[in-house]
Write a protein that holds these residues in place. Sequence first.
Motif, mmCIF file in Angstrom:
data_model
loop_
_atom_site.group_PDB
_atom_site.id
_atom_site.type_symbol
_atom_site.label_atom_id
_atom_site.label_comp_id
_atom_site.label_asym_id
_atom_site.label_seq_id
_atom_site.Cartn_x
_atom_site.Cartn_y
_atom_site.Cartn_z
ATOM 1 N N UNK A 110 6.385 52.160 56.701
ATOM 2 C CA UNK A 110 6.079 53.532 56.293
ATOM 3 C C UNK A 110 5.037 54.210 57.176
ATOM 4 N N UNK A 111 4.615 53.576 58.258
ATOM 5 C CA UNK A 111 3.533 54.121 59.079
ATOM 6 C C UNK A 111 4.010 54.975 60.252
ATOM 7 N N UNK A 112 5.294 55.137 60.407
ATOM 8 C CA UNK A 112 5.824 55.920 61.518
ATOM 9 C C UNK A 112 7.161 55.359 61.952
ATOM 10 N N UNK A 113 7.681 55.845 63.068
ATOM 11 C CA UNK A 113 9.024 55.444 63.499
ATOM 12 C C UNK A 113 9.087 54.072 64.179
ATOM 13 N N UNK A 114 7.977 53.434 64.453
ATOM 14 C CA UNK A 114 7.974 52.187 65.224
ATOM 15 C C UNK A 114 8.811 51.070 64.623
ATOM 16 N N UNK A 115 8.740 50.892 63.320
ATOM 17 C CA UNK A 115 9.507 49.815 62.669
ATOM 18 C C UNK A 115 11.005 50.056 62.824
ATOM 19 N N UNK A 116 11.435 51.282 62.598
ATOM 20 C CA UNK A 116 12.859 51.616 62.725
ATOM 21 C C UNK A 116 13.308 51.478 64.178
ATOM 22 N N UNK A 117 12.491 51.941 65.115
ATOM 23 C CA UNK A 117 12.851 51.840 66.525
ATOM 24 C C UNK A 117 12.972 50.388 66.966
#
Length: 120
Positions: A14-21
């Motif tokens: 939930x902290x930004x797009x990094x996990x999804x990327x």
Amino acid sequence: MAKSLLLISRQAPWSGPGAREALDIVLAGGAFDLPIGLLFLDDGVFQLATQQNAKALQQKDLSANLQALPMFGVDELFVCGDSAAERGLDPTGLSLEEARVLSARDITALIDRYDQVITL
């Protein structure tokens, strides 16, 4: 022979797009039979926490992507046990049962096994 890739995912879902990327890169690499591994480190271990409510945060749930990793040939999955413990998570009770729990000391040897390393 294709070079091997280790992706280190260090961001909470939930902290930004990094996990999804990070997941997108790993899934794409797996689809092309790239020798690839995924390490959940630091706040990245929160991606593996059970009973997350992504809708409450108006986010898309990543759990389906995580469960698809083995179907894409990504079976080199690792989680830092020290990171999980520091965040109050039981490293053996995380959502990806296939992930091997490593100590911080073991992670250095893991990184050395791969030709390329990306950290997100």
